[in-house]
Design a protein around this motif. Structure first.
Motif, mmCIF file in Angstrom:
data_model
loop_
_atom_site.group_PDB
_atom_site.id
_atom_site.type_symbol
_atom_site.label_atom_id
_atom_site.label_comp_id
_atom_site.label_asym_id
_atom_site.label_seq_id
_atom_site.Cartn_x
_atom_site.Cartn_y
_atom_site.Cartn_z
ATOM 1 N N LEU A 2 0.817 -1.202 0.000
ATOM 2 C CA LEU A 2 0.000 0.000 0.000
ATOM 3 C C LEU A 2 0.858 1.262 0.000
ATOM 4 C CD1 LEU A 2 -2.783 1.263 0.032
ATOM 5 C CD2 LEU A 2 -2.824 1.007 2.516
ATOM 6 N N TYR A 3 1.991 1.212 0.724
ATOM 7 C CA TYR A 3 2.888 2.374 0.771
ATOM 8 C C TYR A 3 3.433 2.680 -0.620
ATOM 9 C CZ TYR A 3 2.923 1.908 5.876
ATOM 10 O OH TYR A 3 2.562 1.850 7.200
ATOM 11 N N LEU A 4 3.889 1.649 -1.340
ATOM 12 C CA LEU A 4 4.441 1.828 -2.679
ATOM 13 C C LEU A 4 3.369 2.308 -3.653
ATOM 14 C CD1 LEU A 4 6.765 1.548 -4.685
ATOM 15 C CD2 LEU A 4 6.166 -0.864 -4.965
ATOM 16 N N THR A 5 2.180 1.726 -3.549
ATOM 17 C CA THR A 5 1.078 2.127 -4.432
ATOM 18 C C THR A 5 0.706 3.581 -4.207
ATOM 19 O OG1 THR A 5 0.204 -0.138 -4.300
ATOM 20 C CG2 THR A 5 -1.252 1.560 -5.183
ATOM 21 N N LEU A 6 0.689 4.016 -2.941
ATOM 22 C CA LEU A 6 0.377 5.410 -2.632
ATOM 23 C C LEU A 6 1.414 6.346 -3.239
ATOM 24 C CD1 LEU A 6 -1.239 7.596 -1.198
ATOM 25 C CD2 LEU A 6 0.052 7.108 0.886
ATOM 26 N N LEU A 7 2.687 5.962 -3.146
ATOM 27 C CA LEU A 7 3.755 6.776 -3.729
ATOM 28 C C LEU A 7 3.590 6.892 -5.239
ATOM 29 C CD1 LEU A 7 6.427 8.309 -3.503
ATOM 30 C CD2 LEU A 7 7.628 6.106 -3.644
ATOM 31 N N ILE A 8 3.283 5.775 -5.898
ATOM 32 C CA ILE A 8 3.074 5.778 -7.347
ATOM 33 C C ILE A 8 1.892 6.667 -7.720
ATOM 34 C CG2 ILE A 8 2.412 4.349 -9.328
ATOM 35 C CD1 ILE A 8 3.958 2.040 -8.031
ATOM 36 N N CYS A 9 0.823 6.589 -6.928
ATOM 37 C CA CYS A 9 -0.376 7.387 -7.207
ATOM 38 C C CYS A 9 -0.102 8.880 -7.035
ATOM 39 C CB CYS A 9 -1.514 6.949 -6.277
ATOM 40 S SG CYS A 9 -2.231 5.343 -6.698
ATOM 41 N N ILE A 10 0.711 9.249 -6.049
ATOM 42 C CA ILE A 10 1.071 10.654 -5.864
ATOM 43 C C ILE A 10 1.841 11.154 -7.079
ATOM 44 C CG2 ILE A 10 2.475 12.272 -4.517
ATOM 45 C CD1 ILE A 10 -0.081 11.483 -3.161
ATOM 46 N N VAL A 11 2.774 10.346 -7.578
ATOM 47 C CA VAL A 11 3.531 10.712 -8.781
ATOM 48 C C VAL A 11 2.588 10.879 -9.964
ATOM 49 C CG1 VAL A 11 5.280 9.948 -10.444
ATOM 50 C CG2 VAL A 11 5.654 9.590 -7.992
ATOM 51 N N LEU A 12 1.612 9.981 -10.091
ATOM 52 C CA LEU A 12 0.641 10.068 -11.185
ATOM 53 C C LEU A 12 -0.220 11.324 -11.058
ATOM 54 C CD1 LEU A 12 -0.545 6.341 -11.450
ATOM 55 C CD2 LEU A 12 0.964 7.574 -13.021
ATOM 56 N N ILE A 13 -0.589 11.667 -9.820
ATOM 57 C CA ILE A 13 -1.390 12.873 -9.575
ATOM 58 C C ILE A 13 -0.617 14.113 -10.038
ATOM 59 C CG2 ILE A 13 -2.153 14.428 -7.737
ATOM 60 C CD1 ILE A 13 -4.233 12.414 -8.147
ATOM 61 N N VAL A 14 0.666 14.169 -9.684
ATOM 62 C CA VAL A 14 1.509 15.313 -10.059
ATOM 63 C C VAL A 14 1.654 15.384 -11.578
ATOM 64 C CG1 VAL A 14 3.825 16.302 -9.923
ATOM 65 C CG2 VAL A 14 2.767 15.321 -7.880
ATOM 66 N N MET A 15 1.957 14.248 -12.221
ATOM 67 C CA MET A 15 2.113 14.212 -13.681
ATOM 68 C C MET A 15 0.825 14.623 -14.383
ATOM 69 S SD MET A 15 4.317 10.684 -14.120
ATOM 70 C CE MET A 15 4.095 10.740 -15.896
ATOM 71 N N MET A 16 -0.305 14.103 -13.879
ATOM 72 C CA MET A 16 -1.598 14.413 -14.481
ATOM 73 C C MET A 16 -1.893 15.914 -14.391
ATOM 74 S SD MET A 16 -5.314 13.517 -12.956
ATOM 75 C CE MET A 16 -4.927 14.726 -11.672
ATOM 76 N N ASP A 17 -1.620 16.506 -13.226
ATOM 77 C CA ASP A 17 -1.888 17.933 -13.055
ATOM 78 C C ASP A 17 -0.985 18.776 -13.945
ATOM 79 O OD1 ASP A 17 -3.305 20.078 -11.508
ATOM 80 O OD2 ASP A 17 -1.256 20.580 -10.957
ATOM 81 N N LYS A 18 0.283 18.383 -14.068
ATOM 82 C CA LYS A 18 1.210 19.122 -14.932
ATOM 83 C C LYS A 18 0.782 19.036 -16.390
ATOM 84 C CE LYS A 18 4.011 20.572 -11.762
ATOM 85 N NZ LYS A 18 4.042 22.031 -11.424
ATOM 86 N N LEU A 19 0.328 17.868 -16.819
ATOM 87 C CA LEU A 19 -0.145 17.711 -18.198
ATOM 88 C C LEU A 19 -1.396 18.553 -18.440
ATOM 89 C CD1 LEU A 19 0.327 13.867 -18.770
ATOM 90 C CD2 LEU A 19 1.626 15.722 -19.837
ATOM 91 N N THR A 20 -2.284 18.577 -17.451
ATOM 92 C CA THR A 20 -3.509 19.366 -17.577
ATOM 93 C C THR A 20 -3.188 20.847 -17.734
ATOM 94 O OG1 THR A 20 -4.727 17.761 -16.219
ATOM 95 C CG2 THR A 20 -5.706 19.946 -16.487
ATOM 96 N N GLN A 21 -2.217 21.323 -16.943
ATOM 97 C CA GLN A 21 -1.833 22.727 -17.016
ATOM 98 C C GLN A 21 -1.082 23.044 -18.311
ATOM 99 O OE1 GLN A 21 0.219 24.070 -13.472
ATOM 100 N NE2 GLN A 21 -1.150 22.935 -12.126
ATOM 101 N N THR A 22 -0.202 22.123 -18.712
ATOM 102 C CA THR A 22 0.610 22.352 -19.912
ATOM 103 C C THR A 22 -0.248 22.455 -21.171
ATOM 104 O OG1 THR A 22 2.481 21.166 -18.927
ATOM 105 C CG2 THR A 22 2.489 21.463 -21.326
ATOM 106 N N PHE A 23 -1.202 21.524 -21.312
ATOM 107 C CA PHE A 23 -2.034 21.497 -22.517
ATOM 108 C C PHE A 23 -3.357 22.238 -22.328
ATOM 109 C CE2 PHE A 23 0.719 17.750 -22.875
ATOM 110 C CZ PHE A 23 1.242 17.956 -24.145
ATOM 111 N N LYS A 24 -3.481 22.898 -21.156
ATOM 112 C CA LYS A 24 -4.683 23.701 -20.863
ATOM 113 C C LYS A 24 -5.964 22.903 -21.081
ATOM 114 C CE LYS A 24 -2.644 28.253 -21.797
ATOM 115 N NZ LYS A 24 -1.260 27.778 -21.689
#
Length: 237
Positions: A2-24
């Motif tokens: 669960l700890y590793l999965t949470l870390l992966i999900c946080i990374v995905l959250i950050v990547m997703m938000d950056k992509l959303t902002q980059t491509f508006k």
């Protein structure tokens, strides 16, 4: 796991938000991304609420995944702001996470205790670094990541008892709603101070008021939060 999965999900959250902002991209794509990340946590991390304990135990059955998704996505977006220059806004999730950690220590919940304590340290570091360097502002990426962690901790606690949903509701959702209400009438610092004191007050009540009485507070606040959704300005989910 669960700890590793949470870390992966946080990374995905950050990547997703950056992509959303980059491509508006529209907020709908951000919501879809959050749902996908939440499904990763549910499927891979095996974190879900299959029953609700309130005196008797109620099995959710087919509603297990929808209910878990609702809580994860809902609390991830509790602090629904785009950009705030004042780092003091992080005091609200900080207070909430402190109470999460205290409650986890009392209940012997090691996962919530470790994640809650570590997140408190990270928030404290961000606030101190931002204060001394004046280079850090609170953006949606930070807010969303912290919100997702609080959502995960909420799910972990709800698996023990539905009454524990009091913590994110009364120490984060309610104070942040209050912040939205008074931020136009007072200075930003005053609004944050009042909201933080509110969070501390209601968090303290958690260790004084019996859980069977606490349930009425939860129902009442839930009704208030549902009504809040009718206002676009004060909508938090």
């Amino acid at each position: 796991m669960l700890y590793l999965t949470l870390l992966i999900c946080i990374v995905l959250i950050v990547m997703m938000d950056k992509l959303t902002q980059t491509f508006k991209l529209s907020s709908i794509w951000g919501l879809i991304g959050q749902i996908c990340v939440s499904l990763v946590l549910i499927v891979v991390g095996k974190l879900e609420v299959s029953h609700i304990s309130l005196g008797n135990q109620f099995e959710l059955g087919y509603l297990t995944i929808p209910f878990t998704l609702l809580v994860l996505v809902g609390f991830t977006n509790v602090m629904n702001i785009e950009k705030v220059q004042n780092l003091s806004i992080l005091l609200l999730p900080f207070v909430s996470l402190v109470y999460f950690s205290i409650a986890a220590y009392v209940m012997g919940h090691s996962f919530v205790l470790i994640i809650g304590f570590c997140t408190c340290l990270v928030i404290l570091f961000i606030m101190l670094y931002g204060y001394f360097s004046s280079k850090v502002f609170v953006g949606r990426t930070i807010i969303m990541s912290v919100g997702f962690i609080i959502a995960v901790l909420s799910i972990s606690f709800i698996k023990t008892s539905i009454v524990t949903i009091y913590i994110p509701l009364f120490t984060l959702a309610l104070p942040f709603t209050l912040y939205y209400f008074i931020t136009d009438k007072f200075t930003n610092i005053t609004s944050i101070l009042v909201s933080t004191i509110t969070a501390i007050f209601f968090g303290g009540l958690m260790f004084i008021v019996p859980f069977n009485i606490m349930w009425y507070f939860i129902v009442g606040l839930t009704i208030i939060l549902v009504i809040m959704q009718s206002s676009r300005k004060y909508r938090i989910i």
